[in-house]
Design an enzyme around this catalytic site. Sequence first.
Site, PDB file in Angstrom:
ATOM      1  N   ASP A 133      57.418   6.463  32.659  1.00 32.87           N
ATOM      2  CA  ASP A 133      56.844   7.308  33.705  1.00 32.87           C
ATOM      3  C   ASP A 133      55.633   6.543  34.244  1.00 32.87           C
ATOM      4  O   ASP A 133      55.116   5.631  33.593  1.00 32.87           O
ATOM      5  CB  ASP A 133      56.424   8.656  33.084  1.00 32.87           C
ATOM      6  CG  ASP A 133      55.593   9.493  34.024  1.00 32.87           C
ATOM      7  OD1 ASP A 133      55.986   9.641  35.190  1.00 32.87           O
ATOM      8  OD2 ASP A 133      54.524   9.987  33.596  1.00 32.87           O
ATOM      9  N   ARG A 142      33.035  63.290  31.571  1.00 33.55           N
ATOM     10  CA  ARG A 142      32.432  63.000  30.252  1.00 33.55           C
ATOM     11  C   ARG A 142      31.056  63.640  30.029  1.00 33.55           C
ATOM     12  O   ARG A 142      30.142  62.997  29.502  1.00 33.55           O
ATOM     13  CB  ARG A 142      32.287  61.482  30.080  1.00 33.55           C
ATOM     14  CG  ARG A 142      33.596  60.761  30.242  1.00 33.55           C
ATOM     15  CD  ARG A 142      33.454  59.267  30.110  1.00 33.55           C
ATOM     16  NE  ARG A 142      34.644  58.629  30.651  1.00 33.55           N
ATOM     17  CZ  ARG A 142      34.759  57.335  30.939  1.00 33.55           C
ATOM     18  NH1 ARG A 142      33.760  56.524  30.716  1.00 33.55           N
ATOM     19  NH2 ARG A 142      35.875  56.852  31.426  1.00 33.55           N
ATOM     20  N   LYS A 195      39.768  50.339  47.713  1.00 36.74           N
ATOM     21  CA  LYS A 195      41.096  50.039  48.261  1.00 36.74           C
ATOM     22  C   LYS A 195      41.658  51.244  49.023  1.00 36.74           C
ATOM     23  O   LYS A 195      42.274  51.087  50.077  1.00 36.74           O
ATOM     24  CB  LYS A 195      42.040  49.630  47.127  1.00 36.74           C
ATOM     25  CG  LYS A 195      41.637  48.302  46.478  1.00 36.74           C
ATOM     26  CD  LYS A 195      42.665  47.806  45.480  1.00 36.74           C
ATOM     27  CE  LYS A 195      42.349  46.369  45.072  1.00 36.74           C
ATOM     28  NZ  LYS A 195      43.351  45.819  44.146  1.00 36.74           N
ATOM     29  N   GLU A 196      41.435  52.428  48.466  1.00 34.24           N
ATOM     30  CA  GLU A 196      41.947  53.630  49.137  1.00 34.24           C
ATOM     31  C   GLU A 196      41.275  53.810  50.500  1.00 34.24           C
ATOM     32  O   GLU A 196      41.904  54.226  51.470  1.00 34.24           O
ATOM     33  CB  GLU A 196      41.693  54.864  48.258  1.00 34.24           C
ATOM     34  CG  GLU A 196      42.522  54.851  46.982  1.00 34.24           C
ATOM     35  CD  GLU A 196      42.025  55.822  45.912  1.00 34.24           C
ATOM     36  OE1 GLU A 196      42.608  55.830  44.816  1.00 34.24           O
ATOM     37  OE2 GLU A 196      41.053  56.564  46.173  1.00 34.24           O
ATOM     38  N   GLY A 227      45.849  56.628  40.170  1.00 36.70           N
ATOM     39  CA  GLY A 227      46.514  55.357  40.423  1.00 36.70           C
ATOM     40  C   GLY A 227      47.587  55.024  39.403  1.00 36.70           C
ATOM     41  O   GLY A 227      48.720  54.691  39.753  1.00 36.70           O
ATOM     42  N   TYR A 243      37.212  59.522  21.330  1.00 33.97           N
ATOM     43  CA  TYR A 243      37.129  59.390  22.787  1.00 33.97           C
ATOM     44  C   TYR A 243      35.673  59.380  23.269  1.00 33.97           C
ATOM     45  O   TYR A 243      35.194  58.387  23.814  1.00 33.97           O
ATOM     46  CB  TYR A 243      37.926  60.531  23.443  1.00 33.97           C
ATOM     47  CG  TYR A 243      37.901  60.467  24.945  1.00 33.97           C
ATOM     48  CD1 TYR A 243      38.700  59.556  25.630  1.00 33.97           C
ATOM     49  CD2 TYR A 243      37.068  61.314  25.684  1.00 33.97           C
ATOM     50  CE1 TYR A 243      38.665  59.478  27.022  1.00 33.97           C
ATOM     51  CE2 TYR A 243      37.032  61.247  27.075  1.00 33.97           C
ATOM     52  CZ  TYR A 243      37.832  60.332  27.736  1.00 33.97           C
ATOM     53  OH  TYR A 243      37.791  60.250  29.102  1.00 33.97           O
TER      54      TYR A 243
END
Length: 726
Positions: A493, A306, A374-375, A31, A82
């Site tokens: 005002d 991972r 969504k895809e 994406g 990472y």
Amino acid sequence: MARLLLVSNRLPVTVRTSSSGKAILDRSSGGLVSALGPIHDAGEGLWIGNPDGELDDGAREALSHGRYVPVHVTQEETDGYYYGYSNSSIWPVFHYLPERASFDRSQFQTYRQINQRFADAVVKVTQPGDTIWIQDYQLMLVPGMIREQVPDAQIGFFLHIPFPSSEMFSLLPERQEILQGLLGANVVGVHTYDYARHFVSSVLRVAGVHMREGAAELGGRRCEIATFPIGIDVDYWQQLAASKESEAHLSQFREHFGDRKIILGVERLDYTKGIPLKLEAFRRLLELQPELRGNVVMIQVVVPSREDIDSYAQQRQEIEQIVGQINGEYGSPGSVPIHYQHQSMAPAELAALYRIADIAFVAPLRDGMNLVAKEFVASQLDRSGTLLLSEFAGAASELGEAVRINPWDVDGTADALANALEMEPSDKTSRIDAMLERLRRNDVHRWATRAIRAIDRPAPSMTTLPPAREPDELLELIKPRLDRAIKPAVLLDYDGTLREFENMPSDATPTSSIVRILENIHADQRVQLALVSGRDAKTLDAWFGHFDITLVAEHGAWMRVGKNAQWIMAESLLDDAWKKQVMGMLDEYTQRTPGSSVEEKTAAVVWHYRAADNDLGKWQARELTTQLEYALANQPVEVIEGSSIVEIRQQGVTKGAAFRALEQTFGPFDFQLAIGDDTTDEDMFAALPESGISIHVGNTPSRASERLSGPPEVRAFLRSLFPPAE
Ligand code: GDG
């Protein structure tokens, strides 16, 4: 256009050597890459990130040619930065699974060190005017680190995962440093309003910094939090789903599965994706509805991810064990209930799976957004599938027509699966259509442009908080000057100044105490009194028509200078082509924000959100303002955020202009007093001469010289300034 420097953990390309020995760049899929790749290609900016593997001279040259700046991280550093801090500390905590987290100071030190390396790499290549946009949780310290070296840099940060509640965020031992890092950005972007709220409360509780309406003011600079829900490339998925390659896969699947119903799961191997609980819900379905056995299959694709982290390896074992049990229990020769695959697949094959699935089963325990959901919707060329979506995915706040599930509730999820299998075709079609339309409107290109514009937008100039005064104190200051004046002007005002707000604007009628105050002022023969309001002429006439005073309606669009005078329209009100465009956008926000409404005036259109949920309203107002400012950049209008309103107003029509018109009619004045509470009154304050007295009502910054806290104080002050005649 400003150069865009994109910063992400991984570069979006890998370098390959062709048969002729030439280094070639292959763009990775995904994406983020599909959103930012074209922007990178079309501009002159750079992309800074970690390349895959070692680079020889040819590879370096190819990268530099593509404007990619490699930041090297060794294997050992990757373990700490990472796999360690990013994915064993931040990831589980931000996904509300702290029992999966481990905290190790040396891993954080590596994280800090690599973040510094990224920041230094950015600083080295940055030039004045560049826009820097940093992606995701692996680089949360980078904004602050760049800011230290380049104080006036335009820095954006986007978090692709949830921002958790402050209680959860506080589990991170390094929470202070992480927040300070993020606050180095001008704009921190997240997917949903909830994440933004969580960020604001962490900034307050952990860093002790107040964010007002989504922005922190930090030593002369602002950090804004904004929601930019990421979209997908709808055209790409639709074309892919219709492609020959995909059609070929589809025929194969059809042949293989026949008329069995298909439930599809596709995710990276990750404990946040809730795969074991999904399998349990499927097991429960087969247990409760024996007639489905053999007639329904679940295809579960698990993309390797991972695996160097223990909890990921364990997750795989757990999944495979459950799959084995269910297949053992409910399978028969020739019919396996779960088709499990621990491999990634080509995009065209994935699109074919999206097409053939009767149900997409998306049940993460937490997910920043979730693109698979969504895809799936975008790939529904036949509009015959149903999306089952966890309420804990960011996508749930946009895809209201999905069947929502709580993944922890295995029985409820099994029921939802059973119901979805029975759903009427027309129901499926209308749900897909509604979601698809929204996905089209908010696709990934729009996500990127909105975010980049927000980073580029110049910060509004900062105003300070005028000193608050008690009515008596203010009286001592002003009374002697009023007494000396020969021709004073008083501009008031109405809403929020003389009168408290009501949920329904029509309920805010003048009270007898307000009427008396106006009478008392009017009784002073010297004074020119004007009520300068945002309301329309009709309302002002009905409420104040019997007073022989000046009435200014719609912030200066209309003016009536005496009791029986005509209302005169300001001249610049002729071209209102912009209104149509604005109304369309406001309708969208009104739909999204229950309780809000649109008001059309002669020279302005106003979006009201006083009756909506306060936080949501404020939030949507910010989003709307950003969007409007961009959309109307070339139009003769301005966008103003007021008190529970966003007003889009023809330029040149302001309360300031109204003051000048008043001066032309009656002036010049030797004393000017203006009181108002919202942004539109700032124009009036600005129009006063230096010696004029401006009073801001409320506790927000203003250019006014004085401040009173609310309408009761204003009334008390005016009562003493203009006491009733003896
Ligand atoms: C993070 C956040 C947020 C999956 N299997 C295959 C394959 N995919 C692609 C999908 C989709 C992507 O991977 C997965 O995206 P998700 O959004 O579902 O999840 P994360 O990877 O966790 O992404 C997430 C996202 O960032 C963006 O901000 O939505 O919440 O966690 O695009 O199509 N692609 C191919 N073969 C596969 O087998 N080619």
